[in-house]
Enzyme design. Sequence first.
Site, PDB file in Angstrom:
ATOM      1  N   LYS A  12       1.024  -7.047  12.805  1.00 55.55           N
ATOM      2  CA  LYS A  12      -0.089  -6.180  12.394  1.00 55.55           C
ATOM      3  C   LYS A  12      -1.296  -6.647  13.203  1.00 55.55           C
ATOM      4  CE  LYS A  12      -2.688  -4.639   8.315  1.00 55.55           C
ATOM      5  NZ  LYS A  12      -2.768  -4.752   6.828  1.00 55.55           N
ATOM      6  N   TYR A  49      -8.295   1.184  -2.772  1.00 58.31           N
ATOM      7  CA  TYR A  49      -7.177   1.596  -3.626  1.00 58.31           C
ATOM      8  C   TYR A  49      -6.568   0.340  -4.222  1.00 58.31           C
ATOM      9  CZ  TYR A  49      -4.756  -0.072   0.469  1.00 58.31           C
ATOM     10  OH  TYR A  49      -4.334  -0.857   1.525  1.00 58.31           O
ATOM     11  N   GLU A  92      -1.078 -28.232  30.125  1.00 53.13           N
ATOM     12  CA  GLU A  92      -2.321 -28.776  29.537  1.00 53.13           C
ATOM     13  C   GLU A  92      -2.043 -29.839  28.470  1.00 53.13           C
ATOM     14  OE1 GLU A  92      -4.655 -24.566  29.433  1.00 53.13           O
ATOM     15  OE2 GLU A  92      -5.839 -26.365  29.001  1.00 53.13           O
ATOM     16  N   THR A 140       0.826  -1.213   0.000  1.00 53.80           N
ATOM     17  CA  THR A 140       0.000   0.000   0.000  1.00 53.80           C
ATOM     18  C   THR A 140       0.852   1.251   0.000  1.00 53.80           C
ATOM     19  OG1 THR A 140      -1.820  -1.132   1.082  1.00 53.80           O
ATOM     20  CG2 THR A 140      -1.724   1.249   1.383  1.00 53.80           C
ATOM     21  N   THR A 162       1.810  -4.314   4.252  1.00 57.11           N
ATOM     22  CA  THR A 162       1.745  -4.550   5.708  1.00 57.11           C
ATOM     23  C   THR A 162       1.204  -5.930   6.059  1.00 57.11           C
ATOM     24  OG1 THR A 162      -0.465  -3.572   5.792  1.00 57.11           O
ATOM     25  CG2 THR A 162       1.419  -2.106   6.217  1.00 57.11           C
ATOM     26  N   ASP A 163       0.450  -6.569   5.148  1.00 51.82           N
ATOM     27  CA  ASP A 163      -0.185  -7.848   5.512  1.00 51.82           C
ATOM     28  C   ASP A 163       0.820  -8.893   5.977  1.00 51.82           C
ATOM     29  OD1 ASP A 163      -3.050  -8.043   3.223  1.00 51.82           O
ATOM     30  OD2 ASP A 163      -2.449  -6.588   4.741  1.00 51.82           O
TER      31      ASP A 163
HETATM   32  N1  LIG Z   1      -1.349  -1.813   3.961  1.00 45.77           N
HETATM   33  C1  LIG Z   1      -0.960  -2.742   3.066  1.00 45.77           C
HETATM   34  O1  LIG Z   1       0.156  -2.714   2.603  1.00 45.77           O
HETATM   35  C2  LIG Z   1      -1.964  -3.832   2.747  1.00 45.77           C
HETATM   36  C3  LIG Z   1      -1.715  -4.593   1.476  1.00 45.77           C
HETATM   37  N2  LIG Z   1      -2.740  -5.627   1.308  1.00 45.77           N
HETATM   38  C4  LIG Z   1      -0.354  -5.309   1.429  1.00 45.77           C
HETATM   39  O2  LIG Z   1      -0.022  -6.001   2.354  1.00 45.77           O
HETATM   40  O3  LIG Z   1       0.341  -5.196   0.437  1.00 45.77           O
END
Ligand SMILES: NC(=O)C[C@H](N)C(=O)O
Length: 373
Positions: free
Chosen positions: A212, A73, A330, A59, A139-140
């Site tokens: 994340k 986007y 456990e 992103t 970010t994923d």
């Molecule tokens: N905020 C992001 O970058 C999300 C995107 N789906 C990615 O991981 O490339």
Amino acid sequence: MQASFTEEKSLSLRRLGARAVSRYTQSLGAALLLCCSLLTAPVWAQSKPNIVILATGGTIAGAGATAANSATYQAAKVPVDKLIAGVPELKDVANVSGEQVFQIASESFTNAHLITLAKRVSALSKQPGVDGIVVTHGTDTLEETAFFLTLTVHTDKPIVVVGSMRPGTAMSADGMLNLYNAVSVAANPTAKGKGVLVTMNDQIFSARDVSKTINIVTNAFNSQWGALGMNVEGKAYWFRAPVKRHTMNSEFDIDKIDSLPDVDIVYAYGSVPPTAYEAFAKDKAIIQAGTGNGSVADRIVPVLQSLRAKGVQIIRAARVPEGFVLRNSEQPDDKYDWVVAHDHKAQKARILAMVALTKTNDSKELQRIFWEY
Ligand SMILES: NC(=O)C[C@H](N)C(=O)O
């Protein structure tokens, strides 16, 4: 009244002394002035670190139709040279160059992407003209890539992984400041030797334990053990340091890894069927994201024992966001010859298990590795 000889002599000595002192003070002042002017020389006059930005998409390279589109986007559209041009202030902190390694959303990363990227980071880190590396990333799966780098790249130079939650076209886009922070940290000698770092939302995290945790706000990344520090207006403020093994102190080396074994994750829940585990019977290891303390349903225990008997390593993680899995709590791990993932979430445990299994298939060695990294 005329002063006597003695008085005159002492007077002239005093004058001499005074003159010497004032000359000394003047020269000291001049020296201090010169030092201060060097220290406060315009930033461009000081030699700046050389930082390479490896762009992979995400992103931070995304674009939306309007400034109101902060969540709608397309990721992975903007090339690295435009990312750099979009933050002219980068040149105030470092000599920056860019390489486009991939242009993908990070949910599409594969093991092959991890290996290609890590080998490029390793090669660059060995170049004397490179002082630090920034990886721009979706970010994923950013946390998985950052962890893989900290486990396998042997350098003490700063490596900083960064992304954004909003595309650069959106109001209050976070990518530009995140990138500025990442380059500032990578250019900062105090960031050396801390392992791979993740800078998001002004915070500096250890790649090992950042995740994340929120999927639609700019403070999306957190660690249950907290950030290592913050970066504000280009300056890093540190409050903690990593204690687990990484980079130079890692027994794993990307220069000796060309493939990764199959390790997959089963997300456990009430009534989870055996098929979810049996589907991965050909894997080298299965990570269970178990309920609570990584618990295993009674009907699943024999399924895992059968998989273990066929050579599949069984690693118990927890689906619970915080805390850590204790051995033999456990579940009789010693009796079943299972491994616990400690505080690693399942997605991180998978990265560590894949890397560890390039060197050993001994469950006791695997457990040592999970305690130490
Ligand atoms: N905020 C992001 O970058 C999300 C995107 N789906 C990615 O991981 O490339």
